[in-house]
Design a protein around this motif. Structure first.
Motif, short mmCIF file in Angstrom:
data_model
loop_
_atom_site.label_atom_id
_atom_site.label_comp_id
_atom_site.label_asym_id
_atom_site.label_seq_id
_atom_site.Cartn_x
_atom_site.Cartn_y
_atom_site.Cartn_z
N GLU A 14 19.90 26.01 -42.26
CA GLU A 14 19.38 26.49 -41.08
C GLU A 14 17.80 26.60 -41.19
O GLU A 14 17.41 27.41 -40.68
N LEU B 16 17.67 21.52 -31.78
CA LEU B 16 18.83 21.00 -32.53
C LEU B 16 19.68 22.23 -32.82
O LEU B 16 19.21 23.21 -33.24
N GLU B 17 20.97 21.95 -32.55
CA GLU B 17 21.95 23.30 -32.84
C GLU B 17 22.96 22.87 -34.00
O GLU B 17 23.97 22.23 -33.83
N PRO B 18 22.25 23.32 -35.22
CA PRO B 18 23.07 23.12 -36.42
C PRO B 18 24.62 23.32 -36.40
O PRO B 18 25.35 22.54 -36.89
N GLN B 19 24.90 24.58 -35.82
CA GLN B 19 26.39 24.78 -35.80
C GLN B 19 27.33 23.63 -35.31
O GLN B 19 28.41 23.66 -35.50
#
Lengths: 261, 84
Positions: free
Chosen positions: A243, A74-77
């Motif tokens: 994060e 998963l790429e939070p940004q």
């Protein structure tokens, strides 16, 4: 189980406080109020994590290996940038109805089947300042609770001074009741934020979604869809998770032997 | 989360982290995604291998971790995030 632990810890606190009162009847109640409030804060945080973990686990239908794999990717940004860029809630969370369908089990576990207060919440979402104020107030619930804790401890102190073999149970019950109230606020706050993010100012769509939930219950989701729903769930609850996926991953490791053999 | 937040949230732990944000000029990691925390470095190292992630590294919130060989070369920039 958690309630028993809370009871036991409250008893330990009261017993320590009692010892000190017996040595010095003028013992200040403030340090104990603060210690207990700090402990309440710790339990509250643990409870918050537990609820969030349950939501993620339910989304993946206890398939912890896949959940762990997808969390690692998963790429939070990117998720947050996408949410920021979209102007309407529907565009931010295109799969929101499916997400709620998948989470129905957890929702009804914590909120029961009457979700009408959520519709009311979304209808009131136009008064966004009031809702924001409510949420901030709930966030500082433990600070308000300090007065109640102090009152219980002061009462306990008076009782110990009057009779040294005072029964703990009544005070433990009072403390546990305060914690119980706090837990309810914590549960509602998480779901409030989840629903407000998904359906803010769109009470009509929420009504339809809730009616469908009540009619059809939990929705099955094909594994390929889960990753999109994971992004949506993360996006809606990012204010809690940030994060930091460590609690979610720890939960995956803990339950893996039970679900994956 | 920044290294400062990581230290505050997981004091005295060894964390498995992925880079979150990097400084555009230096390439230095300025923010991390924390995947898992451990008490002991050997447990963390074993779990890191189990995860099989290319960009995940160990970050200690208390002590400098010595990284040797290939790992050190690959992640030298990332490890700047650790306490010196």
């Amino acid at each position: 189980m958690a309630l028993i632990r809370t009871c036991q810890k409250c008893e330990v606190f009261l017993s320590k406080f009692k010892e000190e009162i017996c040595c010095n009847p003028y013992t200040d109640v403030t340090p104990y109020t603060q210690m207990l409030a700090a402990e309440f804060r710790k339990w509250h945080k643990a409870r918050e994590k537990e609820i969030i973990n349950t939501l993620f686990l339910n989304l993946y239908a206890q398939d912890v290996r896949s959940l762990r794999r997808d969390l690692c990717q998963l790429e939070p940004q990117k998720v947050l940038d996408k949410i920021k860029a979209a102007d309407k809630a529907k565009a931010r969370f295109p799969q929101r109805a499916l997400l709620l369908g998948r989470l129905y089990g957890t929702l009804s576990l914590y909120l029961g089947e009457d979700l009408s207060w959520l519709i009311d919440l979304c209808e009131r979402a136009n008064e966004i300042e009031n809702i924001a104020y409510e949420i901030v107030q709930e966030k500082y619930e433990i600070d308000w609770k300090k007065y109640k804790i102090e009152f219980i401890l002061s009462d306990f102190k008076e009782a110990v001074c009057a009779k040294s073999d005072v029964d703990f149970n009544i005070y433990t019950d009072m403390l546990v009741y305060e914690y119980d109230m706090l837990e309810t606020v914590c549960e509602k706050r998480i779901f409030k934020i989840l629903f407000l993010n998904l359906y803010a100012q769109d009470a009509q769509s929420l009504k339809i979604a809730i009616t469908k939930l009540n009619m059809f219950g939990e929705a099955g989701v094909v594994p390929s869809k889960r990753i999109e729903l994971l992004s949506d769930l993360y996006g809606a609850l990012s204010s809690y998770i940030g994060e930091d996926f460590s609690s979610l991953m720890a939960m995956c490791d803990k339950v893996e032997p039970f679900y994956c053999g | 989360m920044t290294f400062k937040v990581l230290k505050r949230e997981h004091p005295g732990r060894v964390c498995i982290c992925r880079p979150h944000l990097r400084d555009a000029g230096s390439g230095r990691v300025v923010s991390w995604i924390c995947l898992r925390t451990f008490d002991r470095i050997d447990t963390a190292r074993a779990f890191l291998e189990h995860l099989e992630l290319d960009d995940a590294v160990l970050v200690s919130t208390t002590n400098r971790i010595t990284i040797e060989g290939d790992m050190a070369a690959r992640y030298s920039m990332v490890y700047l995030g650790m306490e010196q």
